[in-house]
Write a protein that holds these residues in place. Structure first.
Motif, PDB file in Angstrom:
ATOM      1  N   ARG A 169       0.814  -1.213   0.000  1.00  0.00           N
ATOM      2  CA  ARG A 169       0.000   0.000   0.000  1.00  0.00           C
ATOM      3  C   ARG A 169       0.839   1.250   0.000  1.00  0.00           C
ATOM      4  NH1 ARG A 169      -5.792  -0.675   2.107  1.00  0.00           N
ATOM      5  NH2 ARG A 169      -5.776  -2.786   2.791  1.00  0.00           N
ATOM      6  N   SER A 224     -11.972  -5.784   6.030  1.00  0.00           N
ATOM      7  CA  SER A 224     -11.209  -4.577   6.286  1.00  0.00           C
ATOM      8  C   SER A 224     -11.860  -3.427   5.534  1.00  0.00           C
ATOM      9  CB  SER A 224      -9.777  -4.779   5.804  1.00  0.00           C
ATOM     10  OG  SER A 224      -9.093  -3.567   5.805  1.00  0.00           O
ATOM     11  N   ALA A 225     -12.356  -2.460   6.280  1.00  0.00           N
ATOM     12  CA  ALA A 225     -13.111  -1.397   5.628  1.00  0.00           C
ATOM     13  C   ALA A 225     -13.134  -0.166   6.524  1.00  0.00           C
ATOM     14  CB  ALA A 225     -14.533  -1.866   5.362  1.00  0.00           C
ATOM     15  N   PRO A 226     -13.430   0.997   5.945  1.00  0.00           N
ATOM     16  CA  PRO A 226     -13.549   2.182   6.782  1.00  0.00           C
ATOM     17  C   PRO A 226     -14.764   2.111   7.697  1.00  0.00           C
ATOM     18  CG  PRO A 226     -13.973   2.718   4.489  1.00  0.00           C
ATOM     19  CD  PRO A 226     -13.541   1.307   4.534  1.00  0.00           C
ATOM     20  N   ARG A 227     -14.721   2.942   8.712  1.00  0.00           N
ATOM     21  CA  ARG A 227     -15.744   2.891   9.754  1.00  0.00           C
ATOM     22  C   ARG A 227     -17.155   3.033   9.208  1.00  0.00           C
ATOM     23  NH1 ARG A 227     -14.568   3.238  15.155  1.00  0.00           N
ATOM     24  NH2 ARG A 227     -12.357   3.322  15.585  1.00  0.00           N
ATOM     25  N   LEU A 230     -18.389  -0.185   7.616  1.00  0.00           N
ATOM     26  CA  LEU A 230     -18.620  -1.230   8.612  1.00  0.00           C
ATOM     27  C   LEU A 230     -19.916  -0.969   9.354  1.00  0.00           C
ATOM     28  CD1 LEU A 230     -15.444  -2.320  10.494  1.00  0.00           C
ATOM     29  CD2 LEU A 230     -16.771  -3.494   8.801  1.00  0.00           C
ATOM     30  N   LEU A 305      -7.841  10.050   2.751  1.00  0.00           N
ATOM     31  CA  LEU A 305      -6.464   9.658   2.491  1.00  0.00           C
ATOM     32  C   LEU A 305      -6.113  10.042   1.064  1.00  0.00           C
ATOM     33  CD1 LEU A 305      -6.647   6.185   4.125  1.00  0.00           C
ATOM     34  CD2 LEU A 305      -5.244   8.058   4.889  1.00  0.00           C
TER      35      LEU A 305
ATOM     36  N   SER B 650      -5.702   0.919  13.929  1.00  0.00           N
ATOM     37  CA  SER B 650      -6.099   1.586  12.699  1.00  0.00           C
ATOM     38  C   SER B 650      -7.393   2.328  12.981  1.00  0.00           C
ATOM     39  CB  SER B 650      -6.283   0.540  11.595  1.00  0.00           C
ATOM     40  OG  SER B 650      -6.913   1.116  10.498  1.00  0.00           O
ATOM     41  N   PRO B 651      -7.319   3.593  13.301  1.00  0.00           N
ATOM     42  CA  PRO B 651      -8.507   4.276  13.814  1.00  0.00           C
ATOM     43  C   PRO B 651      -9.641   4.431  12.813  1.00  0.00           C
ATOM     44  CG  PRO B 651      -6.696   5.805  13.524  1.00  0.00           C
ATOM     45  CD  PRO B 651      -6.147   4.453  13.281  1.00  0.00           C
ATOM     46  N   GLU B 652      -9.313   4.548  11.519  1.00  0.00           N
ATOM     47  CA  GLU B 652     -10.365   4.872  10.556  1.00  0.00           C
ATOM     48  C   GLU B 652     -10.828   3.688   9.728  1.00  0.00           C
ATOM     49  OE1 GLU B 652     -12.121   7.506  10.449  1.00  0.00           O
ATOM     50  OE2 GLU B 652     -10.922   8.274  12.100  1.00  0.00           O
ATOM     51  N   HIS B 653      -9.979   2.696   9.644  1.00  0.00           N
ATOM     52  CA  HIS B 653     -10.217   1.620   8.685  1.00  0.00           C
ATOM     53  C   HIS B 653     -10.073   0.315   9.439  1.00  0.00           C
ATOM     54  CE1 HIS B 653      -9.717  -0.428   4.780  1.00  0.00           C
ATOM     55  NE2 HIS B 653     -10.253   0.669   4.271  1.00  0.00           N
ATOM     56  N   SER B 654     -11.077  -0.539   9.361  1.00  0.00           N
ATOM     57  CA  SER B 654     -10.989  -1.762  10.147  1.00  0.00           C
ATOM     58  C   SER B 654      -9.907  -2.677   9.580  1.00  0.00           C
ATOM     59  CB  SER B 654     -12.328  -2.475  10.165  1.00  0.00           C
ATOM     60  OG  SER B 654     -12.611  -2.959   8.894  1.00  0.00           O
ATOM     61  N   LEU B 655      -9.405  -3.539  10.442  1.00  0.00           N
ATOM     62  CA  LEU B 655      -8.214  -4.302  10.073  1.00  0.00           C
ATOM     63  C   LEU B 655      -8.542  -5.496   9.209  1.00  0.00           C
ATOM     64  CD1 LEU B 655      -6.548  -4.128  13.542  1.00  0.00           C
ATOM     65  CD2 LEU B 655      -5.707  -3.059  11.487  1.00  0.00           C
ATOM     66  N   PHE B 699     -10.931  -2.491  14.940  1.00  0.00           N
ATOM     67  CA  PHE B 699      -9.955  -1.476  14.554  1.00  0.00           C
ATOM     68  C   PHE B 699      -8.643  -1.605  15.317  1.00  0.00           C
ATOM     69  CE2 PHE B 699     -14.179   0.077  13.898  1.00  0.00           C
ATOM     70  CZ  PHE B 699     -14.128   0.496  12.580  1.00  0.00           C
ATOM     71  N   PRO B 724      -4.125  -1.267   6.397  1.00  0.00           N
ATOM     72  CA  PRO B 724      -4.604   0.002   5.835  1.00  0.00           C
ATOM     73  C   PRO B 724      -3.602   1.124   6.072  1.00  0.00           C
ATOM     74  CG  PRO B 724      -6.283  -1.020   7.180  1.00  0.00           C
ATOM     75  CD  PRO B 724      -5.063  -1.840   7.340  1.00  0.00           C
ATOM     76  N   SER B 726      -3.732   4.102   7.191  1.00  0.00           N
ATOM     77  CA  SER B 726      -3.738   4.964   8.368  1.00  0.00           C
ATOM     78  C   SER B 726      -3.328   4.226   9.629  1.00  0.00           C
ATOM     79  CB  SER B 726      -5.142   5.542   8.552  1.00  0.00           C
ATOM     80  OG  SER B 726      -6.055   4.480   8.690  1.00  0.00           O
TER      81      SER B 726
END
Lengths: 619, 848
Positions: A169, A224-227, A230, A305, B650-655, B699, B724, B726
């Motif tokens: 990444r 795996s995804a942003p909050r 999810l 990002l 990873s505060p914004e994106h789940s692992l 996260f 991720p 972040s």
């Protein structure tokens, strides 16, 4: 810039320059769409140059990269057909290079063929990039069926990207020898996967396949995804469970959604609906309050990002069924239901505060724009009347009167001479347009009468009987202007027997009539005009037999007139039919006032007993 | 200049005039036929807006029995000898039935006379790619070979190199103008892999150069025609600007072999490119195609300007006489009205336009329909973007409005001394709504603990084993303890009986404690898998069930205590028998105070050290096995390897599925005896790695690594690539953490020593060695003074006073400033180190 040595290097440099430029631009200009335009044109121009020569194996990597970049731009601008055309051209060129013959017109067949033929070629990775974009286009255009049909290939695509050792990444900055990508395909594929799961879940949910949707959503929730995304999976799982009538588990899911993303207002809203369904009013009020405060302070947009603003999840999730699941009423609407709930469930002071907040907000908002809301807020006079009723319940008659004055002064000029109320169940939907004006006139009349009624209540509360009688009389005078018309019959003055349905104008009318007559009757009682009082109270009971105040006071008047047995009968009758719960569904200003002069039921019972006690002795 | 319909009439433009050539057969005198080449010149009359005849003439070709005279091509080129541009026309004729074809190039002189310039014979008929070029030179291709002839050459010559896909061209303004480009077919390259190179050949000098500076390799195969716009030589390299039409329906603009612009052409099979210089309005490229299609492209924008069909020929010249070029399109259907030239369009697309043709031939709107579409789309997308911007503004405005409103309310409240509550989204108290449930659950479990009977029981040793791993000996004990009597501070000591003597000595060891899964519940996985059935339960329920299955809720639990010690001292001392002793602190109950703890010792047994014993390899070979041996190996490995714990956040994106990712790595297997651990033992890495991933929230997770440093770093690097963008990895506890206490104590010790030494040295040196000695001496001399005599008394008093003075000096001594500074500086340094060590130590203890 050093002079490129070959055609290929020159094109790679050009591509990388464009990518870096658009990425650099994105750091400065956060808004979308404004800058992908020129970039997409540049990429397309470069692609045309590259595709101007026959497909060559060592150019293919670059060509597919540039195709990817161009399509990213096009897709981000919603130019789906152009992007799809480019994808088709690129796959055809790959096929042309690997296997000579191809005659696939169906895109799915074409993709399968390309994947198959590129399996042995180092181009596979790049073909997968393009497939990723095709997926994005399918998703953005809600072609979920196609995605479902192709899901094995797409799933293996995600697997390939996520387990690839080279799937790094971290951007390798400054490397000029390999063509750069505008958007990390792994990032894109992961987003696509969860967005697809969400969109499909929403679709299945709307089609009623809750349990199937649920299992998929649960798997998606561990991706795996942003909050935000999810949170959507949890939210939709909750909705599935709610549809499967498991409200407690649904609440747990909504809670998880909120824990994941505190800005997931839909989860809060859905949980208020569940609480309402479960009849847990206190929890509902609390949830509504949270929802309102969350709506009042919208979250500042999160910093994105670099390289991810293109093809955002919001762009990919555009299905109708999902947006209807995610929709949340406006802050004002929430405030209104909050106020109403509070007033109905005994939290008067809170309810009054909320009503006043609501009116203040409406005043400041009205000057700007009229929002189209689903569900719509009640109209302003009605809100005034509700707020007034709440104020009166909270024993603030002066404030209530001010609001009622506002309503009556704004409606007085619009009051019709006479209104004919037609039987409503016979009206078909098509007619409503024509009837809108009539409808309006009836509404205005009803508001005005309700305003007088509330004012009468206020004066009753302040024990100004004369004023009370005046206002009740005004109310009654307005009410008699309404004629009721049954289809096929001449208009007539409505009576209690005709009341069939709740919520109809007729029902409202009868209630208003009953309440105002009862009020006037009570006021006459207080001024010792017992004859008038008796007449009004009896009329009131005719119009609204369930009116408790009228019944009790009617008995009282009879008692005072010395007709004690009749009085006792009247009281007994009133107590026997007390069904307060029927008021719930009515507007609060149509509720019976609890603030006027009251008769103590135990006192009345004692009187009956005293009456009854000597009577057997007499007989 | 160029003929498109080779029917009869061939036209070229020259000095603003159009010259047309036409062959006619005239009945011969002797019964045979003779052919005549007729030419006529027409020029444009601006007043009449039509072409008028300027000159005409004819020349009889071939003598007596010439048949079949045909025009091949005509073009206006520069005659090198005369240094003027002359119209040239190439004709061929075939003598009676002879094999050879006679070609002759005629030039039209300024006196309107046709003069033969070159004459040559060929045994075949020219077919493809015949060009009349600068010189005049005639160049053609026959059977894959390039031939040319010119007055200078005097004969037909063949180009000595073999080229495929040839393109001819002229380099303007250079001495050597004519060039041939082609793909090199040299002998060494096989037909499957043709060399990726364009070769250029200069006709005049026979010089070979790198043709990719004009037209790079991939283009040479697809180029249909080429036009060199400019060329200059700079330090032996050729700088060029070229337009080429390709078989992919593209017009390509190249500079020095690099593609600058491309333009999609509306027709296929381009045949010729010409430039129209329209002066201020820029340049146009006119591309003619077969089938009479014509297309013009602006040079600046490289966009199609206009296109026509049904054109018989296109000429570029200053026909009007205004100083700039125009193009003349002559349409195919020439009338027979006797007009010299009709049905034409004369235009430069920017102001000059004369047409003698039906209306529909007039220049079409410069934008073809697709361009309308593009414009529309562009406008549409602009509209959309504008709309989104507007919406964003509106949203922003609403937010601001609300904030303002809130502030106003707050202000009003403040003024009227009312209390107003402004709720910030962070203080929503989301937890309050639902969390009561959890609290009650916690309380419940606490109650359970309270209810446990506080029975004291000794831990029971199930097994004692030892092995040699690397350069250390690992001793391990598996214990069963009663959960109600928690043991703490468990450690193992190894006692050795040195030599023959019976005195025992303790060897320094490092102990580790590890909770094992309960023996009766093989693992918690079956319960987990059963809960993942049709529909998942809410997390609260699941966790309850899970906790119920944990060994901690049973009455007994198993734990393994291991100790590792360096092997060398043991071997040195010749000790083979060791005694293993377990130390632990037993608490009366879970909430006992520290003072209520009792130290306890448990003798676990003896072990005999055997240097030849097998190293633990069972696990590495077969992690799927579930034997005690594997468990022992696992515990030994765990003890020997360095240990790090990382918090992955990873505060914004789940692992996502990190565990799955680890498992997909090469050589990774799950350890069946302890399924929470994964073993990576790939062939590439030197040391095995034990990994344990614990997901705390979607996260956040905790990664525990038992490994050597380098593999650990390599693993972290690839993990970071997977995570991720972040996310961050923070070390919580490393092997260093265990040493932190030691470092701290050492630092403290050092500080104390330094403090003492510094101060004493400061004072000692101040007083000076000599003085001290002197005093000692004097002190010694006057040992036992006579107290009775006055002198003696005086001396004693002096001594006493000196003593007083000295002690006063000691209390507030005078010291040298420089030295004092240096010393304090050193002191601070030492103290700083101690502080740092203390910090590390507290961090380690807090986080572990």
């Amino acid at each position: 810039m050093n002079q490129p040595t070959s055609l290929l290097d020159g094109w790679i440099q050009e591509n990388n320059k464009l990518v870096n430029r658009s990425k650099g631009r994105e750091d400065h200009v956060p808004t979308r769409d404004q800058h992908t335009g020129p970039c997409s044109a540049d990429f397309h121009k470069l692609l045309l140059k590259i595709q101007g020569i026959p497909p060559l194996a060592d150019h293919m990597q670059l060509e597919l990269t540039v195709t990817y970049n161009t399509c990213v731009c096009f897709t981000a601008q919603s130019h789906f057909s152009e992007a799809e055309l480019l994808l088709k051209q690129a796959t055809e060129r790959v096929l042309h290079m690997t296997v000579d013959d191809h005659d696939a017109s169906n895109p799915l067949v074409l993709w399968r063929k390309v994947l198959e033929s590129a399996g042995s070629v180092p181009l596979k990775e790049y073909v997968l990039f393009l497939l990723c974009l095709q997926w994005a286009i399918w998703l953005a255009t809600c072609q979920l069926k196609t995605i479902q049909e192709f899901k094995d290939e797409l799933f293996s695509l995600v697997e390939t990207f996520s387990s690839a050792i080279g799937g790094d990444r971290r951007s390798e900055a400054g490397s000029s020898d390999s063509p750069l990508l505008l958007l990390d395909p792994r990032w894109l594929s992961e987003h696509l996967r969860i967005c697809t799961a969400i969109a499909q879940g929403a679709e299945r949910l709307s089609e009623g396949w809750s349990s199937e949707a649920l299992s998929d959503l649960q798997t998606a929730s561990s991706l795996s995804a942003p909050r935000t995304l999810l949170a959507y999976t949890h939210l939709l799982s909750g909705s599935c469970l709610a549809q499967m009538s498991r409200p407690q588990m649904a609440l747990q899911c909504y809670r998880k959604a909120l824990e994941t993303d505190s800005q997931c207002v839909s989860a809060l809203y859905q949980s208020t609906l569940i609480y309402r369904q479960m009849g847990n009013t206190q929890a509902e009020i609390q949830a509504l309050r949270l929802l309102h405060s969350t709506l009042m302070f919208p979250h500042t947009t999160e910093p994105t990002l670099p390289g991810t603003h293109l093809l955002s999840p919001a762009f990919l999730l555009c299905s109708q069924s999902l947006s209807s699941l995610l929709s949340v009423p406006s802050a004002l609407s929430v405030l209104h239901s909050l106020a109403l709930k509070c007033v109905l469930h005994g939290r008067l002071s809170e309810g009054v505060e909320y009503y006043l907040d609501l009116l203040a907000a409406l005043h400041s908002e009205n000057q700007h724009a009229v929002h189209v809301e689903v569900p719509p807020l009640p109209r302003l006079p009605k809100l005034y009347l509700e707020a007034g009723a709440a104020l009166l319940m909270a024993r603030l008659p002066a404030d209530c009167m001010a609001l009622c004055d506002e309503v009556s002064s704004s409606t007085v000029e619009l009051l019709p001479e006479m209104v004919v109320l037609e039987e409503q169940e016979d009206r078909c939907e098509a007619e409503t347009g024509a009837c809108a004006e009539d409808e309006d006139r009836v509404q205005i009349l009803l508001w005005a009468t309700a305003a007088y009624l509330l004012q009468g209540h206020c004066y009753t509360h302040m024990r100004d009987w004369k004023q009370a009688i005046t206002h009740y009389t005004r109310c009654i005078n307005l009410l008699v202007m309404v004629r009721f018309k049954k289809t096929g019959f001449p208009p007539q003055i409505p009576n209690a027997d005709m009341v069939t349905k709740k919520g109809t104008h007729l029902c409202t009318l009868q209630r208003l009539k009953g309440l105002s007559l009862a009020g006037r009757g009570i006021s006459f009682t207080q001024t010792s005009q017992l004859r008038e009082a008796l007449r009004d109270l009896q009329l009131s009971l005719q119009a609204l037999p369930e009116c408790v105040g009228a019944g009790l006071w009617c008995g009282e008047v009879l008692w005072r007139l010395g007709r004690r047995l009749e009085a006792a009968a009247c009281w007994e009758k009133t107590w026997s039919r007390t069904t307060q719960s029927s008021e719930e569904s009515l507007s609060i200003y149509l509720h019976e006032p609890q603030t006027g002069p009251l008769l103590d039921s135990s006192e009345l019972r004692r009187r009956i007993q005293e009456l009854g006690h000597p009577s057997p002795a007499q007989e | 200049m160029e003929e498109l319909l080779p029917e009869d009439v061939y036209r070229l433009s020259h000095c603003g005039k159009i010259t047309s050539f036409n062959c006619q057969r005239l009945p011969g005198v002797n019964g045979g036929e003779k052919s005549e080449l007729i030419f006529s010149c027409v020029s444009f009359d601006r007043q009449e807006k039509r072409y008028v005849k300027a000159a005409e003439g004819a020349a009889v070709l071939g003598g007596r029995n010439a048949t079949n005279v045909n025009v091949v091509k005509c073009k206006c080129v520069i005659n090198v000898q005369k240094r003027v541009a002359e119209p040239c026309v190439l004709v061929w004729k075939k003598k009676n039935k002879g094999e050879s074809f006679h070609y002759s190039l005629l030039t039209l002189s300024s006196t309107n006379k046709l003069e033969p310039c070159i004459e040559f014979k060929l045994p075949y008929q020219m077919e493809e790619n015949v060009s009349i070029l600068h010189g005049p030179t005639v160049m053609w291709i026959h059977t894959g070979q390039v031939f040319y002839t010119s007055p200078q050459a005097g004969e037909v010559r063949r180009i000595p190199i073999q080229l495929s896909h040839c393109v001819f061209g002229e380099l303007p303004l250079l001495n050597e103008r004519l060039f041939i480009l082609g793909q090199n077919i040299s002998g060494k390259s096989s037909s499957h892999h043709p060399t990726r190179q364009t070769l250029g050949y200069l006709v005049e000098s026979g010089h070979v150069f790198d043709g990719s500076m004009i037209l790079p390799f991939p283009y040479i195969c697809i180029t249909l025609c080429i036009l060199v716009l400019s060329a200059e030589k700079e330090e032996n390299t050729l700088k060029s600007a070229v337009v080429a039409a390709t078989s992919n329906k593209q017009l390509v603009y190249l500079e020095n072999g690099m593609v600058r612009e491309t333009c999609q052409l509306p027709f296929e099979q381009a045949e010729n490119i010409q430039v129209v210089n329209t002066g201020r309005n820029g340049c146009l490229f006119v591309v003619t195609f077969s089938q009479g299609h014509v297309c013009t492209i602006w040079r600046e924008t490289f966009q199609v300007a206009s296109h026509w069909s049904g054109v018989s020929s296109v000429h570029v010249d200053d026909f009007v006489g205004c100083g700039t070029d125009q193009m003349l399109l002559v349409f195919g259907d020439q009338g027979i009205s006797g007009q010299p030239l009709e049905n034409f369009l004369l235009t430069d697309l920017c102001g000059i336009a004369y047409a003698d043709c039906p209306e529909n031939r007039a220049p079409r709107t410069p934008l073809p329909p697709e361009t309308h579409l593009l414009t529309l789309q562009a406008l549409e997308s602009r509209l959309q973007s504008g709309l989104t911007v507007l919406q964003e503004f509106q949203r922003e405005e609403r937010v601001k409005e609300r904030v303002l409103q809130q502030s106003l309310q707050a202000l009003a409240a403040a003024v009227s001394e009312r209390e107003s509550v402004v709720i910030s989204p962070e203080q929503e108290g989301l937890v309050a709504l639902w969390d009561c449930d959890d609290e009650s659950k916690d309380e419940g479990s606490d109650d359970k603990k309270h209810d446990m009977p506080a029975v004291s029981s000794k831990p029971q040793v199930d097994k004692l084993w030892h092995c040699i791993a690397e350069d250390r000996m690992v001793v391990g004990v598996i214990l069963t303890t009663d959960i109600s009597v928690p043991v703490a501070d468990v450690s193992l000591s190894i006692l050795t009986a040195t030599g023959q003597s019976s005195t025992l000595s303790v060897i320094q060891t490092q102990s580790q404690v590890f909770w094992l899964p309960a023996p009766y519940f093989s693992s918690s996985s079956p319960i987990l898998s059963s809960s993942a059935s049709n529909f998942p339960e809410p997390a609260a329920k699941r966790s309850r069930q899970h906790s119920a299955s944990r060994p901690s809720d049973l009455n007994t639990c198993r734990l393994a205590v291991t100790a590792a010690t360096a092997l060398t001292p043991l071997l040195n001392s010749g000790c083979v028998n060791c005694r293993v002793v377990l130390h632990y602190i037993q608490r009366r109950d879970a909430f006992a105070l520290v003072s209520n703890q009792t130290q306890a010792v448990l003798d676990c047994g003896d072990i005999a050290l055997d240097i030849h014993s097998e190293p633990p390899t069972q696990l590495l070979k077969n992690p799927e096995l579930k034997t005690d041996e594997v468990l022992e190996d696992f515990l030994s490995l765990r003890t020997v390897l360095d240990h790090w714990v990382f918090c992955v956040d990873s505060p914004e994106h789940s692992l996502g599925d990190i565990d799955g990712w680890i498992q997909r790595r090469e050589g990774c297997k799950r350890i069946e005896v302890h399924p929470q651990y994964l073993l990576i033992n790939s062939a590439g890495t030197s040391a095995p790695m034990l990994l344990h991933w614990r997901q705390i929230t979607p996260f956040q997770g905790e990664l525990s690594v038992h490994s050597r440093q380098l593999p650990m770093l390599q693993f972290l690097d690839s993990l970071l690539a997977h995570l991720p963008m972040s996310s961050s990895i923070q070390p919580i506890k490393g092997t260093t953490g265990q040493e932190a206490a030691q470092i701290f104590s050492l630092a403290l010790e050092k500080e104390a020593v330094a403090l003492r030494e510094c101060v004493s040295s400061l004072l000692c040196e101040e007083e000076g060695g000599e003085e001290e000695e002197e005093k000692k001496r004097s002190f010694g001399e006057e040992k036992g003074p006579d107290l009775c005599s006055a002198g003696g008394l005086l001396k004693v008093r002096e001594m006493w006073q000196q003593d007083v003075e000295r002690s006063r000096m000691k209390l507030s001594p005078l010291v040298d400033v420089g030295r004092y500074r240096k010393l304090t500086q050193n002191m601070f340094k030492v103290q700083l180190e101690a502080d740092l060590a203390a910090l590390l130590d507290t961090q380690g203890t807090l986080l572990s």
